[in-house]
Motif scaffolding. Structure first.
Motif, PDB file in Angstrom:
ATOM      1  N   ASN A  74       5.401  -3.457   4.579  1.00  0.00           N
ATOM      2  CA  ASN A  74       4.877  -2.143   4.923  1.00  0.00           C
ATOM      3  C   ASN A  74       5.874  -1.330   5.734  1.00  0.00           C
ATOM      4  O   ASN A  74       6.583  -1.862   6.585  1.00  0.00           O
ATOM      5  CB  ASN A  74       3.577  -2.286   5.718  1.00  0.00           C
ATOM      6  CG  ASN A  74       2.874  -0.955   5.862  1.00  0.00           C
ATOM      7  OD1 ASN A  74       2.564  -0.309   4.857  1.00  0.00           O
ATOM      8  ND2 ASN A  74       2.643  -0.514   7.086  1.00  0.00           N
ATOM      9  N   ASP A  86       0.825  -1.219   0.000  1.00  0.00           N
ATOM     10  CA  ASP A  86       0.000   0.000   0.000  1.00  0.00           C
ATOM     11  C   ASP A  86       0.854   1.261   0.000  1.00  0.00           C
ATOM     12  O   ASP A  86       0.332   2.360  -0.082  1.00  0.00           O
ATOM     13  CB  ASP A  86      -1.013   0.003   1.153  1.00  0.00           C
ATOM     14  CG  ASP A  86      -0.387   0.202   2.525  1.00  0.00           C
ATOM     15  OD1 ASP A  86       0.849   0.338   2.638  1.00  0.00           O
ATOM     16  OD2 ASP A  86      -1.158   0.221   3.509  1.00  0.00           O
ATOM     17  N   ASP A  87       2.161   1.104   0.100  1.00  0.00           N
ATOM     18  CA  ASP A  87       3.049   2.270   0.129  1.00  0.00           C
ATOM     19  C   ASP A  87       3.430   2.738  -1.272  1.00  0.00           C
ATOM     20  O   ASP A  87       4.088   3.765  -1.421  1.00  0.00           O
ATOM     21  CB  ASP A  87       4.322   1.938   0.911  1.00  0.00           C
ATOM     22  CG  ASP A  87       4.029   1.572   2.358  1.00  0.00           C
ATOM     23  OD1 ASP A  87       3.182   2.248   2.969  1.00  0.00           O
ATOM     24  OD2 ASP A  87       4.624   0.612   2.862  1.00  0.00           O
ATOM     25  N   THR A 106      -2.169  -2.781   3.454  1.00  0.00           N
ATOM     26  CA  THR A 106      -1.287  -3.956   3.357  1.00  0.00           C
ATOM     27  C   THR A 106      -2.081  -5.229   3.653  1.00  0.00           C
ATOM     28  O   THR A 106      -2.045  -6.194   2.884  1.00  0.00           O
ATOM     29  CB  THR A 106      -0.136  -3.834   4.381  1.00  0.00           C
ATOM     30  OG1 THR A 106       0.515  -2.571   4.188  1.00  0.00           O
ATOM     31  CG2 THR A 106       0.857  -4.947   4.239  1.00  0.00           C
ATOM     32  N   SER A 127      -1.599   4.012   1.732  1.00  0.00           N
ATOM     33  CA  SER A 127      -1.729   3.495   3.102  1.00  0.00           C
ATOM     34  C   SER A 127      -3.055   3.944   3.694  1.00  0.00           C
ATOM     35  O   SER A 127      -3.504   5.071   3.466  1.00  0.00           O
ATOM     36  CB  SER A 127      -0.576   4.006   3.969  1.00  0.00           C
ATOM     37  OG  SER A 127       0.649   3.477   3.514  1.00  0.00           O
TER      38      SER A 127
END
Ligand code: MN
Length: 247
Positions: free
Chosen positions: A91, A8-9, A105, A39
């Motif tokens: 993450n 998600d980053d 994540t 995120s």
């Protein structure tokens, strides 16, 4: 093995790069990750706009969407096979306790799990020792190759941010909990309009022995098996009695 990695980053994050390099030893690695930091996206899907993709290479695609979009796209439109593993991360920061409800994540791993693949969410409790989390991921994958995860559970793994040799072991944990988040922070933009920032997460509330919070505080790798069913099974009959006067 054929492994799908997401996060998600964003596709340029250090964590996903370190993870992809480490997992290359297991076989073919495919990456589908957001084109920017998403995120906190949780399990959101993009429904009102098209999802554009940017093919950086035959095995690496940036997706203009959420982590869930990425894995959904990879398994339904890109790859013509179900990967042997969907792994999200590494993450930048912990995903402990209530965090998993908001985590992109964990959501990426959850989508892989939904779509039929073994799945892992990997998080580093910090942003320095990504190699430690990558080494932990490799150990877990080696174990998975010997024997599948019991009951096909999704694993949420948090790794203390320290050199691998300084880990104090591994622990199977349950999710802890935080107090409610702190107040939002009000500010003004240059045009005088009010704006808000989310406040910091709440302090730990349920963080004693047995929880994921406690394990990482002790320097141990925390592994929490997750299930997607949120039903409070032990409360079914109490709510049934509570509503019985109305039906
Ligand atoms: Mn993140």
């Amino acid at each position: 093995m054929r492994i799908l990695i997401s996060n998600d980053d964003g596709i340029f994050a250090e964590g996903i790069t370190v993870l992809a390099d480490a997992l290359a030893q297991f076989g073919e690695v495919y990456i589908a990750a957001p084109d920017r930091n998403r995120s906190g996206a949780s399990n959101s899907l993009t429904l009102e706009t098209p999802i554009r993709v940017h093919r950086h290479s035959p095995t690496r695609i940036a997706v203009q969407g959420t982590p869930t979009d990425c894995v959904h796209f990879a398994l339904n439109a890109w790859l013509d096979f179900t990967p042997d593993l969907v792994i999200a991360g590494i993450n930048h920061g912990a995903n402990l306790g209530d965090d998993v409800l908001y985590s992109g994540t964990v959501a990426a791993a959850t989508e892989g799990h939904f779509l039929g693949a073994p799945a892992i969410a990997m998080s580093l409790v910090g942003a320095t020792h990504f190699a430690t989390a990558a080494a932990v991921a490799c150990k877990v994958i080696e174990r998975m190759r010997e024997q599948p995860v019991p009951e096909n559970r999704l694993l949420n793994i948090n790794v203390p941010d320290r050199p691998y040799d300084e880990l104090s072991g591994w622990e199977i944990t349950r999710l802890g909990a935080r107090h409610r988040a702190e107040s939002m922070i009000r500010d003004e933009d240059p045009r005088g309009h009010e704006i808000y920032w989310l406040g910091p997460p709440g302090a730990r509330q349920d963080a004693g022995p047995g929880t994921d919070f406690y394990a990482v505080d002790q320097g141990r790798v925390s592994i929490t098996p997750l299930q997607v069913d949120l039903t409070a099974h032990q409360t079914l009959s109490a709510v049934d009695q509570w509503i019985s006067g109305e039906k």
